[in-house]
Design a protein around this motif. Structure first.
Motif, PDB file in Angstrom:
ATOM      1  N   ALA A 191     -39.660 -32.102  19.910  1.00  0.00           N
ATOM      2  CA  ALA A 191     -41.065 -32.491  19.972  1.00  0.00           C
ATOM      3  C   ALA A 191     -41.382 -33.428  21.130  1.00  0.00           C
ATOM      4  O   ALA A 191     -42.380 -33.248  21.836  1.00  0.00           O
ATOM      5  N   ASP A 192     -40.556 -34.457  21.329  1.00  0.00           N
ATOM      6  CA  ASP A 192     -40.817 -35.390  22.433  1.00  0.00           C
ATOM      7  C   ASP A 192     -39.811 -35.251  23.563  1.00  0.00           C
ATOM      8  O   ASP A 192     -39.801 -36.047  24.501  1.00  0.00           O
ATOM      9  N   GLY A 193     -38.951 -34.247  23.489  1.00  0.00           N
ATOM     10  CA  GLY A 193     -37.962 -34.004  24.537  1.00  0.00           C
ATOM     11  C   GLY A 193     -36.696 -34.835  24.426  1.00  0.00           C
ATOM     12  O   GLY A 193     -35.803 -34.713  25.261  1.00  0.00           O
ATOM     13  N   LEU A 194     -36.597 -35.663  23.379  1.00  0.00           N
ATOM     14  CA  LEU A 194     -35.464 -36.584  23.288  1.00  0.00           C
ATOM     15  C   LEU A 194     -34.566 -36.342  22.083  1.00  0.00           C
ATOM     16  O   LEU A 194     -33.717 -37.171  21.754  1.00  0.00           O
ATOM     17  N   ASP A 195     -34.736 -35.201  21.419  1.00  0.00           N
ATOM     18  CA  ASP A 195     -33.927 -34.932  20.226  1.00  0.00           C
ATOM     19  C   ASP A 195     -32.436 -34.930  20.527  1.00  0.00           C
ATOM     20  O   ASP A 195     -31.629 -35.531  19.798  1.00  0.00           O
ATOM     21  N   VAL A 196     -32.031 -34.227  21.579  1.00  0.00           N
ATOM     22  CA  VAL A 196     -30.597 -34.150  21.904  1.00  0.00           C
ATOM     23  C   VAL A 196     -30.099 -35.500  22.430  1.00  0.00           C
ATOM     24  O   VAL A 196     -28.976 -35.919  22.124  1.00  0.00           O
ATOM     25  N   ALA A 197     -30.939 -36.189  23.177  1.00  0.00           N
ATOM     26  CA  ALA A 197     -30.561 -37.514  23.674  1.00  0.00           C
ATOM     27  C   ALA A 197     -30.262 -38.456  22.509  1.00  0.00           C
ATOM     28  O   ALA A 197     -29.307 -39.251  22.563  1.00  0.00           O
ATOM     29  N   ARG A 198     -31.054 -38.372  21.458  1.00  0.00           N
ATOM     30  CA  ARG A 198     -30.803 -39.220  20.277  1.00  0.00           C
ATOM     31  C   ARG A 198     -29.426 -38.930  19.687  1.00  0.00           C
ATOM     32  O   ARG A 198     -28.694 -39.845  19.296  1.00  0.00           O
ATOM     33  N   ARG A 199     -29.065 -37.658  19.610  1.00  0.00           N
ATOM     34  CA  ARG A 199     -27.769 -37.295  19.042  1.00  0.00           C
ATOM     35  C   ARG A 199     -26.631 -37.776  19.940  1.00  0.00           C
ATOM     36  O   ARG A 199     -25.589 -38.230  19.447  1.00  0.00           O
ATOM     37  N   VAL A 200     -26.823 -37.656  21.254  1.00  0.00           N
ATOM     38  CA  VAL A 200     -25.791 -38.120  22.189  1.00  0.00           C
ATOM     39  C   VAL A 200     -25.569 -39.612  22.022  1.00  0.00           C
ATOM     40  O   VAL A 200     -24.430 -40.097  21.921  1.00  0.00           O
ATOM     41  N   LEU A 201     -26.652 -40.371  21.983  1.00  0.00           N
ATOM     42  CA  LEU A 201     -26.534 -41.817  21.872  1.00  0.00           C
ATOM     43  C   LEU A 201     -25.973 -42.230  20.520  1.00  0.00           C
ATOM     44  O   LEU A 201     -25.148 -43.156  20.435  1.00  0.00           O
ATOM     45  N   ALA A 202     -26.391 -41.552  19.457  1.00  0.00           N
ATOM     46  CA  ALA A 202     -25.913 -41.899  18.116  1.00  0.00           C
ATOM     47  C   ALA A 202     -24.405 -41.744  17.989  1.00  0.00           C
ATOM     48  O   ALA A 202     -23.748 -42.511  17.280  1.00  0.00           O
ATOM     49  N   GLY A 203     -23.846 -40.751  18.674  1.00  0.00           N
ATOM     50  CA  GLY A 203     -22.404 -40.504  18.572  1.00  0.00           C
ATOM     51  C   GLY A 203     -21.573 -41.149  19.651  1.00  0.00           C
ATOM     52  O   GLY A 203     -20.338 -41.067  19.622  1.00  0.00           O
ATOM     53  N   SER A 204     -22.212 -41.805  20.617  1.00  0.00           N
ATOM     54  CA  SER A 204     -21.483 -42.285  21.796  1.00  0.00           C
ATOM     55  C   SER A 204     -20.482 -43.382  21.478  1.00  0.00           C
ATOM     56  O   SER A 204     -19.449 -43.505  22.148  1.00  0.00           O
TER      57      SER A 204
END
Length: 255
Positions: A191-204
């Motif tokens: 929706a805001d273009g950041l869905d995958v970025a959130r997952r990357v950061l959450a697991g980093s």
């Protein structure tokens, strides 16, 4: 030369903005008039130039780009340039959502670094292996960190990520050569273009070494939210911009 003039005219009539440059490239790689005519016809039909010639110019290298694989953009060179400044001998580098493996291939050219790349798309992985593994890097297939060998856990010093970050509602507004010929999984960021970025950061946190750096390509509009996500993930963010290339990168450092 008449042939060049004719090719330029055909490309320009099809709406190719850089018709002269594209004509010169097609003329340089075509193996005779028959192949040239076929290449021009495919370009006029809307296929990405890089899929037609089989490579993209990126950071001074020719990166193999197969049909159906995301084409590395010039703006992503900023991501790679910023990452290169952070490399130290013995550094472990990870290119996540690697696509063709362009970033990994460039970074693998630096001495003394261990380079890994990963993508969920089998076609991208096959392409990335052609670009990265001859340089000593390793390419893994799977969903984000799920693709990685356990030996990398807690060891990644520089993580570069070009996630899909186009908002879903804007996919239909993209140029046809992108939305029709590149995989949606490489474009659609939710929706805001950041869905995958959130997952990357959450697991980093499980994969980054102490003092490691995570670099994420994003857009001007998304940058404030992206920085907040970095902070929430325990990373100290800063921004790098290149207006000429329309590039924005968030760099986060782990304490």
């Amino acid at each position: 030369m008449r042939v060049r003039t004719d090719v330029i005219s055909e490309l320009r009539a099809a709406g190719c903005v850089f018709a002269e440059d594209e004509a010169d490239l097609l003329l340089s790689v075509a193996d005779g008039p028959g192949e040239l005519a076929e290449m021009v016809a495919r370009r006029v039909a809307g296929l990405p130039l890089e899929h037609i010639v089989g490579f993209a110019e990126f950071c001074g290298r020719r990166i193999v780009v197969e049909p159906g694989v995301f084409v590395p953009r010039r703006r992503t060179e900023l991501l790679v340039e910023q990452a290169a400044r952070l490399l130290r001998p013995g550094a472990v580098v990870l290119d996540l959502c690697c696509g063709s493996g362009a970033a990994a291939a460039v970074l693998a050219g630096h001495d003394g670094v261990e380079v890994h790349a990963a993508d969920i798309d089998p076609a991208a992985v096959r392409c990335a292996r052609r670009n990265v593994e001859p340089l000593g890097g390793r390419v893994h297939e799977g969903d984000l960190y799920g693709a990685l060998p356990a030996e990398l856990r807690g060891r990644v010093d520089v993580l570069v990520v070009n996630v899909p970050y186009v908002p879903t509602s804007e996919i239909a507004l993209m140029p046809p050569e992108a939305r029709l010929h590149e995989p949606a999984v490489a474009l659609d960021g939710g929706a805001d273009g950041l869905d995958v970025a959130r997952r990357v950061l959450a697991g980093s946190g499980d994969w980054l070494a102490p003092g490691a750096h995570l670099l994420l390509e994003t857009s001007d509009e998304q940058a404030p939210t992206a920085c907040a996500l970095f902070t929430a993930a325990g990373l100290t963010p800063r921004l790098a911009r290149d207006d000429d290339r329309g590039a924005v990168v968030v760099l986060g450092t782990r304490p």
